[in-house]
Design a protein around this motif. Sequence first.
Motif: not given
Length: 729
Positions: A318-321, A330-331, A344-346, A410-412
């Motif tokens: 997890r992270a907070t933008w 963001v999870t 990398p996905v995060l 793919v993530t983007i």
Amino acid sequence: MQPRRSTLFPAALAALAALAAAVVLAQDAPAAKAPATPATPDIPFAPANAAAVRTPSAPGAWGGPRTGTEATLSDRVASYRIDATLDPLRHTIEARQQLTWRNRSALTVRSVYLHLYLNAHRNENSTFYTEERNGGESFRSGLDAGPEKYGYTELRAVRQGGRAVPWRYVQPDGGPATDRTVVRFDLPEPVAPGASTTLDIAFFDQLPRVTVRTGYFDTFHLVAQWFPKIGVLELPGERGATAVRWNVHEYHAESEYYADFGHYDVRLTVPKGYTVGATGQLQGQPVERGGLVTHHYVQGDVHDFAWTADSRTAPPLRATWRGGPHPVEVTVLFPPEYRSNAQPVLQAALDSLDYFTRTLGPYPYRTVTAVIPPYNGREASGMEYPTFFTADSVSDPARDTLGGMALDFVTIHEFGHGYFQGILASNEFEEPMLDEGLNEFWNQRMLRERGQKLHATTSLLRRLGFAPAFDVFDGERASLALAEPADPLGENAWLRLEGVGPVYARTAVMMRDLEAQLGKDVMERAMRTYYQRWKFRHPSIADLQATLAEVSGQAALVNTVFEQQVYAAQPVDDRIADFSSDEVLPQPGYAGANVNVTDEAAEEQAEAARRRWQDQHPDARPGTGPFPWRTAVVLRRRGAAVPQTLVVTFADGSRETVQWQGQERWRRFEWVKPVRAVSAQLDPERKHLLDANKLDDGRTLAADASATRRWTLDLGTIVQTLLALLATL
């Protein structure tokens, strides 16, 4: 969504459909309770072949632009309260749904239409599998899951105000009579103009083995397009509609979705030990009772809801933008075998929030959830839903340059759908260009800004020093049939000779070429305006065209490009057909004093003049001399007329630059100068990547090995593109 492999199929064949219907009629008789001969619908369907809209929407379409002062982000039309329980052993869902729908039209609505997308997987006689079978291609990898690939939604009961609602299955596009992906409810109580109604629906899902966007593998469940979803009632002035109509197409093999904005309040009950991720925000702590845990999610101003549950999920990352008007949580959910993919996905998701907020507009929601499917569950990868998407996976992104690039892309790409498919909510049935195509274009712009390129190499070749890299748009170009495009970009998703795949790359290249002509700042300003004007509405291709034309101030250019590439499929193929630069020498015949100069005498005079000139200019450059040089370049055109630039370089370093703006099929340019030409280059700034052959854009008058090198680069790009497709599909 990521594109499937090459798909080539005709539209649904009526005769085959009728035959199939007869064969399975008994087993597929609908559980409807409607009269055998129902009344003709008083509100028509959008046409079965509906595609690119040519007329811009009315200024007040969909309630007009959202200014931010409204009580809600969107004009909420359909809202859902759902209670669902997953049986992960049988891969089934028992659910009850309360659907509240508002009639935006000036007509009384007596029947409503809903999508049951999961019924595309009921059997081989759905519209989806009939088209796929007739086309000879299967979704993505072509995984054969056997009988486990089948699944369905069963309506158990439908009531309006306590009264039973009869239903029957319909085929708005003329597909097989056995298709159950669209259902009609005949309402006991009609809905007056501006009024709302609530439907209580009990339904049951049997999930398929994940082969097409949704389903299960082992303990992993991706639950998408799983609930009865009401179609869109379009009004005059919206997306080309001239009268009230239901836009509610069958689930075609190449199409995706289109729905109204609303509010979702969903309770998901799963066995203890299962990790759940879903659209929207979790409300409080999950509640455990009797070995089952209920997770409560709420999200407003979205048009879909998807979720996942898996007992093998590792502790989430997890992270907070904090780069926007509010924090975004963001999870990343991932299985243990893909732990190396999670960071990398995060990071790609966080970078996407930065880029899309800066270049288009603020991200309006407070959550982003990315799911990495497990090994053998990759058919679930690369799909987008509001605030929620599935990413891809690679064995080792740190060591695999190609795989790491694919993982980022793919993530983007799937995050980007949150803007083009989620917030802008275009009609993916009829105008997939507005989602897949524009999103692909914006994704590649982001990769280019990040400095990422396509690397046609392996770890071994890289260690040996062989690591050629290519611009991302060159990679898109290499995947296209440039010389003979079959389908206009604005065609709908299912009436395509080449399938929907070229919509991604050809739109990206077309928009990149348009940006090269308009300018980067102009394109960004136009796209920001498009986003601001049409967010939480449903723009059409004509609305995009009108915005680009207005903001750029170059309506003629924009409209020409759309006529050539969006409403038609014209190749671009300009080339240098001939290039010469010759001395203007004394000519035989009668000269002064009526002296008849022979060929031999003319040659002797020319040679003598050269010797004298060389004696006087011992350090002269090659290509200069006592006589002027006539340089001629002939340009030929085999495709659409595009504005071209020609640059001719001369031996003294000087240049001549001319523009070819006309509609002619050929054009000759000539110069008489004291020096010889050495090269001619068409499109020197590479503004036209849609050009079928960039190798014939340049010519030299001396042997030049650069063409060979360029062939090598083009071949490398093609190889890279194929490898990238294998990695991401």
